[in-house]
Design a protein around this motif. Structure first.
Motif, PDB file in Angstrom:
ATOM      1  N   ILE A   1      57.114  54.620  44.256  1.00  0.00           N
ATOM      2  CA  ILE A   1      56.887  55.264  45.550  1.00  0.00           C
ATOM      3  C   ILE A   1      56.364  54.283  46.592  1.00  0.00           C
ATOM      4  N   PHE A   2      55.483  53.371  46.156  1.00  0.00           N
ATOM      5  CA  PHE A   2      54.776  52.510  47.113  1.00  0.00           C
ATOM      6  C   PHE A   2      55.205  51.043  47.033  1.00  0.00           C
ATOM      7  N   GLY A   3      56.477  50.823  46.849  1.00  0.00           N
ATOM      8  CA  GLY A   3      57.040  49.488  47.001  1.00  0.00           C
ATOM      9  C   GLY A   3      56.523  48.445  46.031  1.00  0.00           C
ATOM     10  N   GLY A   4      56.309  48.837  44.782  1.00  0.00           N
ATOM     11  CA  GLY A   4      55.866  47.875  43.774  1.00  0.00           C
ATOM     12  C   GLY A   4      54.364  47.799  43.598  1.00  0.00           C
ATOM     13  N   CYS A   5      53.622  48.719  44.199  1.00  0.00           N
ATOM     14  CA  CYS A   5      52.162  48.743  44.081  1.00  0.00           C
ATOM     15  C   CYS A   5      51.748  49.033  42.636  1.00  0.00           C
ATOM     16  N   HIS A   6      50.826  48.214  42.105  1.00  0.00           N
ATOM     17  CA  HIS A   6      50.292  48.389  40.760  1.00  0.00           C
ATOM     18  C   HIS A   6      48.895  49.006  40.821  1.00  0.00           C
ATOM     19  N   LEU A   7      48.615  49.917  39.900  1.00  0.00           N
ATOM     20  CA  LEU A   7      47.277  50.493  39.791  1.00  0.00           C
ATOM     21  C   LEU A   7      46.395  49.734  38.806  1.00  0.00           C
ATOM     22  N   THR A   8      46.981  48.875  38.005  1.00  0.00           N
ATOM     23  CA  THR A   8      46.281  48.333  36.842  1.00  0.00           C
ATOM     24  C   THR A   8      45.868  46.870  36.965  1.00  0.00           C
ATOM     25  N   ARG A   9      46.072  46.253  38.100  1.00  0.00           N
ATOM     26  CA  ARG A   9      45.717  44.837  38.230  1.00  0.00           C
ATOM     27  C   ARG A   9      44.202  44.664  38.301  1.00  0.00           C
ATOM     28  N   ASN A  10      43.720  43.728  37.528  1.00  0.00           N
ATOM     29  CA  ASN A  10      42.290  43.430  37.477  1.00  0.00           C
ATOM     30  C   ASN A  10      41.986  42.369  38.532  1.00  0.00           C
ATOM     31  N   ILE A  11      41.531  42.801  39.678  1.00  0.00           N
ATOM     32  CA  ILE A  11      41.372  41.905  40.827  1.00  0.00           C
ATOM     33  C   ILE A  11      40.357  40.789  40.551  1.00  0.00           C
ATOM     34  N   PRO A  12      39.151  41.088  40.061  1.00  0.00           N
ATOM     35  CA  PRO A  12      38.209  39.989  39.783  1.00  0.00           C
ATOM     36  C   PRO A  12      38.762  38.966  38.796  1.00  0.00           C
ATOM     37  N   GLN A  13      39.481  39.434  37.782  1.00  0.00           N
ATOM     38  CA  GLN A  13      40.043  38.504  36.803  1.00  0.00           C
ATOM     39  C   GLN A  13      41.129  37.642  37.427  1.00  0.00           C
ATOM     40  N   LEU A  14      41.962  38.237  38.272  1.00  0.00           N
ATOM     41  CA  LEU A  14      43.001  37.470  38.958  1.00  0.00           C
ATOM     42  C   LEU A  14      42.391  36.374  39.828  1.00  0.00           C
ATOM     43  N   LEU A  15      41.322  36.699  40.530  1.00  0.00           N
ATOM     44  CA  LEU A  15      40.653  35.711  41.381  1.00  0.00           C
ATOM     45  C   LEU A  15      40.082  34.575  40.546  1.00  0.00           C
ATOM     46  N   THR A  16      39.427  34.924  39.457  1.00  0.00           N
ATOM     47  CA  THR A  16      38.832  33.910  38.584  1.00  0.00           C
ATOM     48  C   THR A  16      39.913  33.024  37.970  1.00  0.00           C
ATOM     49  N   ASP A  17      41.004  33.633  37.526  1.00  0.00           N
ATOM     50  CA  ASP A  17      42.098  32.868  36.915  1.00  0.00           C
ATOM     51  C   ASP A  17      42.718  31.893  37.905  1.00  0.00           C
ATOM     52  N   ALA A  18      42.678  32.229  39.201  1.00  0.00           N
ATOM     53  CA  ALA A  18      43.255  31.348  40.230  1.00  0.00           C
ATOM     54  C   ALA A  18      42.290  30.259  40.669  1.00  0.00           C
ATOM     55  N   GLY A  19      41.097  30.231  40.088  1.00  0.00           N
ATOM     56  CA  GLY A  19      40.150  29.170  40.401  1.00  0.00           C
ATOM     57  C   GLY A  19      39.119  29.518  41.437  1.00  0.00           C
ATOM     58  N   PHE A  20      39.062  30.790  41.836  1.00  0.00           N
ATOM     59  CA  PHE A  20      38.033  31.219  42.775  1.00  0.00           C
ATOM     60  C   PHE A  20      36.743  31.554  42.039  1.00  0.00           C
ATOM     61  N   VAL A  21      35.640  31.380  42.740  1.00  0.00           N
ATOM     62  CA  VAL A  21      34.332  31.812  42.247  1.00  0.00           C
ATOM     63  C   VAL A  21      33.883  32.985  43.106  1.00  0.00           C
ATOM     64  N   ILE A  22      33.702  34.139  42.488  1.00  0.00           N
ATOM     65  CA  ILE A  22      33.309  35.333  43.228  1.00  0.00           C
ATOM     66  C   ILE A  22      31.835  35.249  43.596  1.00  0.00           C
ATOM     67  N   LYS A  23      31.550  35.336  44.876  1.00  0.00           N
ATOM     68  CA  LYS A  23      30.178  35.251  45.368  1.00  0.00           C
ATOM     69  C   LYS A  23      29.575  36.626  45.630  1.00  0.00           C
ATOM     70  N   GLU A  24      30.407  37.576  45.960  1.00  0.00           N
ATOM     71  CA  GLU A  24      29.929  38.945  46.202  1.00  0.00           C
ATOM     72  C   GLU A  24      31.000  39.907  45.746  1.00  0.00           C
ATOM     73  N   LEU A  25      30.600  40.934  44.993  1.00  0.00           N
ATOM     74  CA  LEU A  25      31.560  41.901  44.476  1.00  0.00           C
ATOM     75  C   LEU A  25      30.908  43.268  44.390  1.00  0.00           C
ATOM     76  N   ASP A  26      31.536  44.231  45.024  1.00  0.00           N
ATOM     77  CA  ASP A  26      31.105  45.620  44.955  1.00  0.00           C
ATOM     78  C   ASP A  26      32.277  46.427  44.426  1.00  0.00           C
ATOM     79  N   GLN A  27      32.080  47.126  43.309  1.00  0.00           N
ATOM     80  CA  GLN A  27      33.138  47.926  42.703  1.00  0.00           C
ATOM     81  C   GLN A  27      32.736  49.397  42.722  1.00  0.00           C
ATOM     82  N   PHE A  28      33.625  50.239  43.215  1.00  0.00           N
ATOM     83  CA  PHE A  28      33.315  51.658  43.363  1.00  0.00           C
ATOM     84  C   PHE A  28      34.612  52.431  43.547  1.00  0.00           C
TER      85      PHE A  28
END
Length: 205
Positions: free
Chosen positions: A158-185
Motif C-alpha cells: 500500500i505504501f510504496g515499499g514501506c517496512h514496519l520491521t526495520r530496526n532503525i537504531p541497529q541500522l544506524l549502528t551498522d552504518a558506523g553511526f554513534v547514537i547520541k540521543e534516542l527516544d523510542q515510543f
C-alpha cells in the motif's frame, strides 16, 4: 511506475505524514540542525516550518515530482533556501564531508537499500556532522512485533515499499553511526505496529 505509485501515493503520504500529532515529533527531530543540511525523503516539505534559525541552506533529496510540487508553497514561504538536489538517497550527488547535518523523517522505512543510503549520508557529513531522524520501525514489544511481521506485506504493497520491521537504531549502528540521543515510543493516535518510533540524532564514529 503506475498511476497509484506516481500520482496517488505521494498525495496519500502528504496527508498521512502531515497530521497534527506528527508536528511535535518533527520539531524534536529538527532541533539542533545547523549550517548546510541534506534532507533525504523530503516529501512535501512538512519539516520546513521546523528548520531553526541556524540552518543556512537545505539540499532536498526527493524522487517524486508530485511530492515536490505539493511542497511548492511551503518552499516559497521558507526563510531558508531550499533546492531539490537529488532523487535517490542511495546515491547522493554530493562531495565528501560537505554537510553539517542530515535529516530523515519517516524515510528509512521505504528506501530499498537503506544500508547504502546511510553509508552515503555518513560520507557526505562533515566529521562533526549529525544525522537527525524520526523513523518508525521495529517495536520494542514482542506482541507488537508479531503484528508488524503479519502486516508488513500489506504495508509494503500500500505504501510504496514501506517496512514496519526495520530496526532503525541497529541500522544506524551498522552504518558506523554513534547514537547520541534516542527516544523510542509509540506515536499517539496511530496503531502500535505502524507507530513504533525512534527519534534522535547520531554522529559518524
Amino acid at each position: 511506475m503506475g498511476i497509484y505509485s506516481s500520482q496517488l501515493l505521494p498525495r496519500l503520504i502528504d496527508v498521512a505524514c502531515g497530521t497534527k500529532d506528527t508536528r511535535p515529533i518533527r520539531d524534536k527531530a529538527c532541533r539542533g540542525l545547523r549550517g548546510r543540511v541534506v534532507e533525504i525523503g523530503f516529501g512535501s516539505g512538512h519539516n520546513i516550518v521546523f528548520y531553526g534559525s541556524e540552518v543556512e541552506q537545505v539540499s532536498a533529496v526527493e524522487p517524486s515530482d508530485v511530492a515536490w510540487n505539493l511542497a511548492s508553497k511551503r518552499i516559497a514561504d521558507s526563510p531558508v533556501p531550499i533546492e531539490r538536489a537529488g532523487l535517490d538517497g542511495q546515491k547522493l550527488p554530493f562531495a565528501d564531508a560537505s554537510f553539517d547535518c542530515a535529516l530523515s523523517t519517516w524515510t528509512m522505512c521505504t528506501i530499498p537499500d537503506v544500508a547504502s543510503a546511510l553509508l552515503e549520508l555518513r560520507r557526505v557529513l562533515k566529521p562533526d556532522g549529525a544525522l537527525h531522524f524520526a523513523e518508525h520501525g521495529h517495536a520494542p514489544d514482542e506482541g507488537v512485533q508479531r503484528w508488524q511481521r503479519r502486516l508488513d506485506p500489506m504495508e509494503k504493497a500500500i505504501f510504496g515499499g514501506c517496512h514496519l520491521t526495520r530496526n532503525i537504531p541497529q541500522l544506524l549502528t551498522d552504518a558506523g553511526f554513534v547514537i547520541k540521543e534516542l527516544d523510542q515510543f509509540y506515536q499517539a493516535a496511530t496503531p502500535k505496529p505502524m507507530g513504533a518510533l525512534s527519534v534522535g540524532y547520531a554522529v559518524a564514529s
